[in-house]
Design an enzyme around this catalytic site. Structure first.
Site: not given
Lengths: 405, 405
Positions: A167, A190, A201, A281, A400, A405
């Protein structure tokens, strides 16, 4: 991290779930992601055995594929795992559960059509992506026919699968272990954010060609996740979709002891966790928080996690600032036995605080590198635990705040 | 938030601790801050009564001034509070405690020199700033002589004090309450980050000219902080230095009921908490998270706090993204009674999720304004609680990665 001696096995990073004998995999772009990037993966066990175990999110809000896969894992048996990115199928109600069921049915039907008689109850389903939207089932079902067709026996199938589950990951993450006993373990994962205790996640599939029962796999998987994925804590967030699956087929015609299995699975999970930490991230620092001298291992873990989640500690580390006062303020919040006047802190092995008071030169410790070790000694007992975490950076906020969007 | 009817009292924001009769205050630049900005404040009670109560940080690592002030408050009596910014005097060992004691001694000695016989045990000390460094005591002690000299009886003394306690605050925060019963309450607060339950790097002094015993003040202060400062949660971090003090002198020659005192003190603390939320580090959104339908008020509070601290929820709000799936994932982590399929979520009063599933149009809710209300109904019982929080922005990361340098 593993107790095994180094010459018992070796780890190789450019191989994954198809490194063990008798596993096939594939990854394709099924059109679930608007970007057109790969989004559907299949891992297939050719047998002769089909033992399996799973560990799932502790979040009370569980995605439909988690509810499905937890149910089918009660048999201790899996022939295949189908995984999609581009949608979590979480908070989608009874319709979402029907979608997960239909996905497993389609995999079973397609595999049966190609000669492997399979039931939906032998197919686990994993999903990742935005929470709250139904999956585009026409694309998922058409994709399943294609991904079964694409499935090959070579290494590239495993790597394609590892790419299709990404992702916000920037790199595919896989690793393989070749054991001197003549058997192998392979894994892919992942996950780049929402990584917290009891998973997050993250989706992981680990395969092995050693012969093992479902109960043996369950023990190996639980001890491995406890010390690897469960001790990676990027942002304290536990996802609705976390799933770690372990499949064994005995294709190597070898067996091993429980301890050997535990060590091998843990080594693979540990390496996958390290890859997740490096790709988290917005990460600019890879941080290991170690607490020693706690009253127990549990208390050490609570303290390490409290420090690893502290926003002020994490932003200080982003700024390469050896702000040990924030470390003390953080550990002071942990619900554990503590004597503030006995605490010692070091950064990268250099003492910055002893007996709860700063040492001369503490502000000058160089944290400009990308790896930081933070050690806190509580002087209460012998409990020790380590948590892998990251800094809190501008890029984390950027990624994040724009995700859905 | 208060239970009192609106015409019982009125709140005015450009007055603070010197709004009640018989309180003086001053704020000066003593050179503790390298920037030369104001950094030393004094609040002085002229009597005739000297009742006082205090609430302190729950962090196990407590700064020296907290240890000092908690000790002197055991008498239920205070003549003065001295406060400094520019250094927390936390994690400074026995030497730091001696510094806090010497600070109180110097205030007592200077007040006594000017005709008010005072002992150090009647002087509370509050500090805020970087953890881990000793204070420049030569500057603190010289500053005390100056700040006592500067002390005036007008409103400006209170405002000067409110300015002198600022750290990363961008505005001074004070409020006053004028009661129809002929008595007054005034307060000032500092704090812009590290704001979490059981307080955080916040210092507050509240004064009143009503006649009240230390026990009455203690009850009023505890119920006020429980519903105001304790329910403001910016980053989940609890500081080493948090202190809220309430002083009463009876100078109005009025008395009031316990309920009236509770309501008035809570109204002042609530307004100060709202000012802190608006000025929180890096805030672009003021967010109120309300949980209804929990099994109890305690569970509602746990759920609201879990959502308010979730980094993924906070970054989504920074991006004006009505990402209700992250809200469900957050509440699913709370250790409370929960039925995932019964949860309803709304943003700014618009339903986005019902029975655990998104409603049509949920992604289109406009969150571009600076005020966001997020309501989660658990459908488990009658428990309700609200937490004030903020988004997680680039500016938060910026301020906190550069703070100690």
């Amino acid at each position: 991290m593993s107790g095994a001696s180094e010459d018992t096995f070796r780890l190789v990073r450019n191989q994954g779930v198809t490194a063990p004998l008798g596993f096939k995999a594939a990854g394709i772009a099924a059109g679930i992601k608007a970007s057109g990037r790969p989004d559907l993966a299949l891992v297939f066990n050719e047998g002769p055995e089909y033992s399996a175990a799973g560990v799932f999110t502790a979040n009370k809000v569980k995605a439909a594929p988690v509810l499905w896969s937890r149910q089918v894992l009660e048999t201790g048996r899996l022939r295949a795992v189908v995984l999609n990115s581009g949608g979590a199928n979480a908070c989608t109600g009874p319709g979402g559960f029907q979608d997960a069921h239909a996905t497993a049915e389609k995999v079973a039907e397609t595999l049966s059509h190609w000669g492997t008689e399979t039931g939906a109850i032998e197919v686990a389903v994993c999903s990742t992506g935005l929470i709250g939207d139904r999956l585009p089932m026409d694309k998922v079902l058409a994709g399943i026919v294609e991904v079964v067709h694409e499935m090959g026996g070579g290494m590239s199938g495993g790597t394609d699968a590892a790419h299709a589950i990404m992702t916000t990951d920037t790199v595919a993450k896989e690793t393989a272990l070749h054991h001197s006993g003549g058997w192998n373990v392979g894994g892919m994962v992942k996950g780049a954010g929402m990584i917290a205790p009891a998973l997050a996640t993250m989706l992981a599939v680990v395969t092995t060609d050693v012969s093992a029962t479902a109960a043996q796999l369950d023990e190996a998987l639980r001890q491995a996740t406890k010390y690897t994925f469960d001790r990676l804590d990027v942002d304290g967030v536990t996802s609705t979709n976390d799933t770690v699956l372990l499949l064994a087929n005995g294709a190597s015609e070898k067996t091993c002891s429980q301890q050997e299995l535990n060590d091998a699975v843990r080594a693979v999970c540990d390496d996958l966790a390290a890859q997740m930490q490096a790709d988290a991230e917005g990460v600019t620092k890879r941080v290991t928080v170690t607490v020693t001298g706690a009253a127990s291992e549990d208390e050490a873990l609570i303290a390490a996690r409290t420090i690893a989640r502290d926003s002020l500690v994490k932003t200080a580390l982003f700024g390469s600032d050896p702000n040990w006062g924030r470390v003390l303020a953080a550990v002071g919040m942990a619900p554990i036995a503590l004597d503030p006047d006995a605490i010692a802190v070091s950064f990268n092995g250099q003492p910055v605080c002893e007996n709860g008071v700063g040492v001369p030169g503490a502000r000058g410790v160089d944290l400009s590198g990308s790896e930081i070790t933070l050690t806190v000694d509580l002087a209460q007992g012998a409990g020790t635990a380590a948590i892998r975490t990251t800094d809190l950076s501008h890029a984390y906020v950027e990624e994040n705040s724009a995700y859905s969007s």
